[in-house]
Motif scaffolding. Sequence first.
Motif, short mmCIF file in Angstrom:
data_model
loop_
_atom_site.label_atom_id
_atom_site.label_comp_id
_atom_site.label_asym_id
_atom_site.label_seq_id
_atom_site.Cartn_x
_atom_site.Cartn_y
_atom_site.Cartn_z
N ALA A 35 0.83 -1.20 0.00
CA ALA A 35 0.00 0.00 0.00
C ALA A 35 0.86 1.25 0.00
O ALA A 35 0.57 2.21 -0.72
N GLN A 36 1.93 1.26 0.77
CA GLN A 36 2.82 2.43 0.83
C GLN A 36 3.48 2.70 -0.52
O GLN A 36 3.62 3.84 -0.93
N ARG A 37 3.87 1.64 -1.21
CA ARG A 37 4.48 1.81 -2.55
C ARG A 37 3.47 2.46 -3.50
O ARG A 37 3.81 3.35 -4.27
N TYR A 38 2.23 2.00 -3.44
CA TYR A 38 1.20 2.57 -4.32
C TYR A 38 0.94 4.03 -3.98
O TYR A 38 0.91 4.89 -4.86
N VAL A 39 0.75 4.33 -2.71
CA VAL A 39 0.46 5.71 -2.30
C VAL A 39 1.63 6.63 -2.68
O VAL A 39 1.40 7.77 -3.09
N ALA A 40 2.85 6.15 -2.59
CA ALA A 40 4.02 6.96 -2.96
C ALA A 40 4.00 7.32 -4.44
O ALA A 40 4.60 8.32 -4.84
N SER A 41 3.29 6.55 -5.26
CA SER A 41 3.23 6.83 -6.70
C SER A 41 2.17 7.87 -7.05
O SER A 41 2.10 8.33 -8.19
N LEU A 42 1.34 8.24 -6.07
CA LEU A 42 0.25 9.20 -6.30
C LEU A 42 0.70 10.63 -6.02
O LEU A 42 1.66 10.84 -5.30
N PRO A 43 -0.01 11.61 -6.57
CA PRO A 43 0.27 13.00 -6.19
C PRO A 43 0.07 13.18 -4.69
O PRO A 43 -0.79 12.51 -4.10
N ALA A 44 0.83 14.06 -4.09
CA ALA A 44 0.74 14.31 -2.64
C ALA A 44 -0.67 14.79 -2.27
O ALA A 44 -1.25 15.62 -2.97
N LEU A 45 -1.20 14.25 -1.19
CA LEU A 45 -2.51 14.63 -0.70
C LEU A 45 -2.41 14.71 0.82
O LEU A 45 -2.29 13.69 1.49
N ASP A 46 -2.44 15.92 1.36
CA ASP A 46 -2.21 16.15 2.78
C ASP A 46 -3.22 15.45 3.68
O ASP A 46 -2.90 15.04 4.78
#
Length: 82
Positions: A16-27
């Motif tokens: 999940a962390q690898r996938y989220v790291a590939s997304l645009p930043a979302l605070d």
Amino acid sequence: SVVFMAINRKETREQAQRYVASLPALDNLVVVIDQEDFFYKSVGGYAMPESLVFDKNGNILDHTRGIFDEEKTRSLINEQLK
């Protein structure tokens, strides 16, 4: 305020962390690991991806199966923020 939740189905935290790291930043993104698939089953999920929009009381305003519709979601959120 608006909170976005990414509920990861049956994958490890690392995946999940690898996938989220590939997304645009979302605070305001909260990532939930649901290895038992509890949430997906509770909303009658059957497709991937699925997007749900809740109001501030936890009621489902929209449940979209398939590709995320940014314009529709933005409209639903803006309506709730009025």
